[in-house]
Enzyme design. Structure first.
Site, PDB file in Angstrom:
ATOM      1  N   ASP A  48       0.807  -1.220   0.000  1.00  0.00           N
ATOM      2  CA  ASP A  48       0.000   0.000   0.000  1.00  0.00           C
ATOM      3  C   ASP A  48       0.843   1.275   0.000  1.00  0.00           C
ATOM      4  O   ASP A  48       2.037   1.257   0.315  1.00  0.00           O
ATOM      5  CB  ASP A  48      -0.887   0.030   1.251  1.00  0.00           C
ATOM      6  CG  ASP A  48      -2.089  -0.893   1.146  1.00  0.00           C
ATOM      7  OD1 ASP A  48      -2.943  -0.819   2.035  1.00  0.00           O
ATOM      8  OD2 ASP A  48      -2.175  -1.676   0.189  1.00  0.00           O
ATOM      9  N   HIS A  99       3.538  -2.533   3.026  1.00  0.00           N
ATOM     10  CA  HIS A  99       3.594  -1.183   2.466  1.00  0.00           C
ATOM     11  C   HIS A  99       4.870  -0.990   1.652  1.00  0.00           C
ATOM     12  O   HIS A  99       5.895  -1.599   1.955  1.00  0.00           O
ATOM     13  CB  HIS A  99       3.506  -0.141   3.579  1.00  0.00           C
ATOM     14  CG  HIS A  99       2.189  -0.158   4.289  1.00  0.00           C
ATOM     15  ND1 HIS A  99       1.868  -1.121   5.232  1.00  0.00           N
ATOM     16  CD2 HIS A  99       1.101   0.647   4.177  1.00  0.00           C
ATOM     17  CE1 HIS A  99       0.635  -0.905   5.674  1.00  0.00           C
ATOM     18  NE2 HIS A  99       0.154   0.160   5.057  1.00  0.00           N
TER      19      HIS A  99
END
Length: 279
Positions: free
Chosen positions: A97, A241
């Site tokens: 992300d 992430h």
């Protein structure tokens, strides 16, 4: 004094007659019908909307107690969100992300390429627009791209126009790289409301995750691998992430990734995109 005694005696006689004669007692007062609405709020959690309870009192207070009829409309996020794929095959999806960026995204892409693994990147529109080379590498590497809003704002706190802009603008940027709008949207923080679901589902599937490595908190690379080992199941969607992180540092993610991939392969898992996971 004689007259006063007679008066007192007559009063006593009259009172006694009243007690022995019910018809002489005062008539009871009729209760007044009451009408009204009782409002009982339901806690406004992420997965529940505020509702109310109504109660009409159409009879006398004595004849019928206050009765409530619940009219509760609760939003259930689980009915709208994909958390994992089918559990019939040993396939899992790595997802990253908040990117892309000019540092960690490149390192992650290098590791994925070296290990011949594909992943799904949920990008923000502003980062995708700012890092064209990273986006090109994601596309060229055969990875999938999903919508993660324009600037990582909590979509549940926006009005309708703001919500549409967050999703539509990001779709357009992604489309400029891939030639098509993304199939998936992941709301920042996993936050969802009926309003967000109604709009997002017009053209996307909403995808969150089943395994949260919490790499953004700055946990150690060992902890990341340990979490995946403990929680992994067929069909899992693993959250990591490729930008941001605690104090902007995601070196823990980069360090953990090679071992994570090796561990999953040794356990017999095939690492695929979210699209393939859901087939």
């Amino acid at each position: 004094m004689h007259k006063l005694a007679v008066i007192i005696m007559l009063a006593g006689l009259l009172a006694g007659c009243a007690e022995n004669n019910p018809s002489a007692a005062p008539m009871p007062v009729e209760p007044v019908p009451l009408t009204g609405t009782a409002v009982v709020p339901v806690p406004n959690h992420q997965d529940a909307a505020v509702s109310h309870v109504s109660a009409d009192r159409g009879d006398t207070a004595e004849a019928m107690p206050l009765a409530s009829t619940a009219e509760v409309a609760v939003f259930n996020a689980k009915e709208h969100v994909i958390y994992s794929g089918k559990r019939t095959e040993k396939k899992v999806a790595l997802t990253f992300d908040d990117g892309p960026d000019a540092k960690y995204t490149y390192q992650i892409l290098d590791i994925l390429k070296k290990n011949d693994v594909v992943a799904t990147f949920f990008v923000t529109g502003e980062h995708a627009a700012a890092h064209k080379e990273a986006m090109k590498r994601i596309v060229d590497g055969g990875h999938e791209i999903g919508n993660h809003s324009w600037d990582h704002v909590d979509l549940t706190k926006l009005d309708q126009q703001q919500l549409e802009d967050e999703i539509d603008k990001t779709d357009e940027v992604i489309k400029s790289y891939t030639g098509h709008a993304p199939a998936f949207v992941r709301p920042p923080y996993g936050a969802l409301s009926q309003q967000v679901a109604d709009y997002a589902e017009k053209s996307h599937k909403i995808v969150n995750w089943s395994v949260d490595t919490r790499d953004w908190e700055g946990v150690s690379s060992e902890k990341i691998v340990e979490t995946v080992k403990k929680e992994i199941k067929p069909g899992a969607i693993i959250l990591q992430h490729c930008a941001g992180g605690k104090h902007g540092n995601l070196s823990n993610t980069v360090k953990a990734l090679p071992q994570l991939i090796q561990t999953l392969k040794e356990k017999g898992y095939r690492l695929v995109t979210v699209s393939e996971l859901l087939q």
